[in-house]
Write a protein that holds these residues in place. Structure first.
Motif, PDB file in Angstrom:
ATOM      1  N   ARG A   1     -16.065   0.153  -4.828  1.00  0.00           N
ATOM      2  CA  ARG A   1     -15.342   1.391  -5.108  1.00  0.00           C
ATOM      3  C   ARG A   1     -14.764   1.942  -3.809  1.00  0.00           C
TER       4      ARG A   1
ATOM      5  N   ARG B   1       2.033   2.597  -3.795  1.00  0.00           N
ATOM      6  CA  ARG B   1       1.736   2.322  -5.204  1.00  0.00           C
ATOM      7  C   ARG B   1       2.877   1.560  -5.860  1.00  0.00           C
TER       8      ARG B   1
ATOM      9  N   SER C   1     -12.146  -5.356  -2.017  1.00  0.00           N
ATOM     10  CA  SER C   1     -12.130  -5.592  -3.466  1.00  0.00           C
ATOM     11  C   SER C   1     -12.011  -7.074  -3.796  1.00  0.00           C
TER      12      SER C   1
ATOM     13  N   ARG D   1      -8.081  -3.486  -0.112  1.00  0.00           N
ATOM     14  CA  ARG D   1      -7.689  -4.701  -0.849  1.00  0.00           C
ATOM     15  C   ARG D   1      -8.612  -5.857  -0.481  1.00  0.00           C
TER      16      ARG D   1
ATOM     17  N   ARG E   1      -1.666  -0.138  -7.353  1.00  0.00           N
ATOM     18  CA  ARG E   1      -2.354   0.039  -8.643  1.00  0.00           C
ATOM     19  C   ARG E   1      -3.201  -1.169  -9.026  1.00  0.00           C
ATOM     20  N   SER E   2      -2.929  -2.309  -8.392  1.00  0.00           N
ATOM     21  CA  SER E   2      -3.699  -3.517  -8.732  1.00  0.00           C
ATOM     22  C   SER E   2      -5.099  -3.504  -8.122  1.00  0.00           C
ATOM     23  N   VAL E   3      -5.359  -2.586  -7.187  1.00  0.00           N
ATOM     24  CA  VAL E   3      -6.678  -2.519  -6.553  1.00  0.00           C
ATOM     25  C   VAL E   3      -7.606  -1.727  -7.462  1.00  0.00           C
ATOM     26  N   PRO E   4      -8.662  -2.355  -7.998  1.00  0.00           N
ATOM     27  CA  PRO E   4      -9.525  -1.647  -8.951  1.00  0.00           C
ATOM     28  C   PRO E   4     -10.399  -0.603  -8.266  1.00  0.00           C
ATOM     29  N   LYS E   5     -10.760   0.429  -9.031  1.00  0.00           N
ATOM     30  CA  LYS E   5     -11.730   1.444  -8.600  1.00  0.00           C
ATOM     31  C   LYS E   5     -11.338   2.088  -7.276  1.00  0.00           C
TER      32      LYS E   5
ATOM     33  N   LYS F   1      -9.461   5.413  -5.553  1.00  0.00           N
ATOM     34  CA  LYS F   1      -8.995   6.788  -5.731  1.00  0.00           C
ATOM     35  C   LYS F   1      -8.439   7.279  -4.402  1.00  0.00           C
TER      36      LYS F   1
ATOM     37  N   ALA G   1     -16.350  -8.038  -5.455  1.00  0.00           N
ATOM     38  CA  ALA G   1     -15.948  -7.491  -6.756  1.00  0.00           C
ATOM     39  C   ALA G   1     -16.848  -6.327  -7.149  1.00  0.00           C
TER      40      ALA G   1
END
Length: 273
Positions: free
Chosen positions: A88, A103, A81, A78, A109-113, A115, A85
């Motif tokens: 990954r 989650r 990110s 977090r 789910r708000s954390v982009p990219k 996995k 910006a």
């Protein structure tokens, strides 16, 4: 919602921070594992996490490709990110129910990219392609104990394989009186990476109390002077140990290899109340 939640490996507790409206602590067996502020991921409650962020902040500018061994509430993903910006993240976390909880309850789910690979640290790392990460963060604990199988020379070699030539490895470990485990882990890391530094509060470095120590390692030079100033400027005025001082700290300790009978240190009961 605050409360106790069953996960794959036992039970965790979510606690609301009474001082920060969106601050949450994830705790397991009475041991705080993660702190996140859902509205301000740059707020880092734990000092050892702040030391890790100091290292990350001094890496070359721009987005990072990161692998995180140990997920918890994903504080560092977090943070990265929010401050870089486009970064990954691959998070390796063995507890699938914990991942689902984070989650749903802590807005992962708000954390982009990002996995998640639900797997142990050894098996998960084996799935990552060579030279694909700028940063690898090893912050995996069972309760307050680092799994020894993630502290061996063989595993350090696998993490080095994942890192790009100029990449950085960050390790969070915990140790107490005598720092025997920390010395052996530093010897192990130094056998794989040519540039290594250790960051911790002075009381922990002297072995006076149990606590967290941060290892930074790379095959290229680390920003040691800047890191020393950053660490010393924090609330706890942490020290950065490297070079001859780090050699003296290791004091000839043997690296940890697969199959060695090594006991990771367990904190005294008073540490977490």
């Amino acid at each position: 919602m605050p409360g106790l939640y069953p996960v794959t490996f036992g039970e965790v507790e979510l606690l609301r921070d009474l001082d920060r409206q969106d601050g949450w602590v994830l705790s397991k067996d009475g041991v705080p594992q993660s702190y996140v502020d859902l509205q301000d991921p740059t707020f880092l409650e734990f000092e050892y996490v702040r030391l890790m962020a100091d290292v990350i902040d001094l890496l070359p500018e721009g987005p990072l490709s990161c692998v995180h061994v140990g997920g918890g509430a994903c504080t560092i993903p977090r943070y990265v990110s929010a401050t870089r910006a486009g970064s990954r993240h691959i998070v390796i976390e063995p507890d699938g129910l914990l991942v689902n909880l984070v989650r749903e309850q802590l807005d992962l789910r708000s954390v982009p990219k990002l996995k998640v690979i639900v797997s142990g640290g050894r098996e998960g790392a084996a799935k990552i392609w060579d030279e694909t990460a700028d940063l690898v963060v090893l912050d995996a604990f069972t309760g307050a104990t680092m799994p020894v199988e993630l502290a061996t020379a063989e595993y350090m070699g696998d993490l080095a394989r994942i890192l790009r030539p100029g990449g950085t490895l960050l390790i969070n470990l915990a140790d107490g009186k005598g720092l025997a485990f920390a010395r052996r882990l530093l010897a192990t890391v130094s056998g794989t990476f040519g540039h290594v530094a250790l960051l911790a509060e002075p009381g922990i470095l002297r072995g006076r109390r149990f606590g967290n120590l941060i290892v930074a390692a790379s095959r290229t030079e680390l920003p040691l002077e800047l890191l020393t100033r950053r660490a010393a400027g924090g609330l706890t005025q942490a020290r950065c140990v490297y070079g001859e001082a780090l050699t003296n700290f290791v004091a000839g300790a043997a690296p940890i290899k697969d199959g060695d009978a090594v006991m990771a240190p367990v904190p005294p009961p008073a540490v977490f109340g």
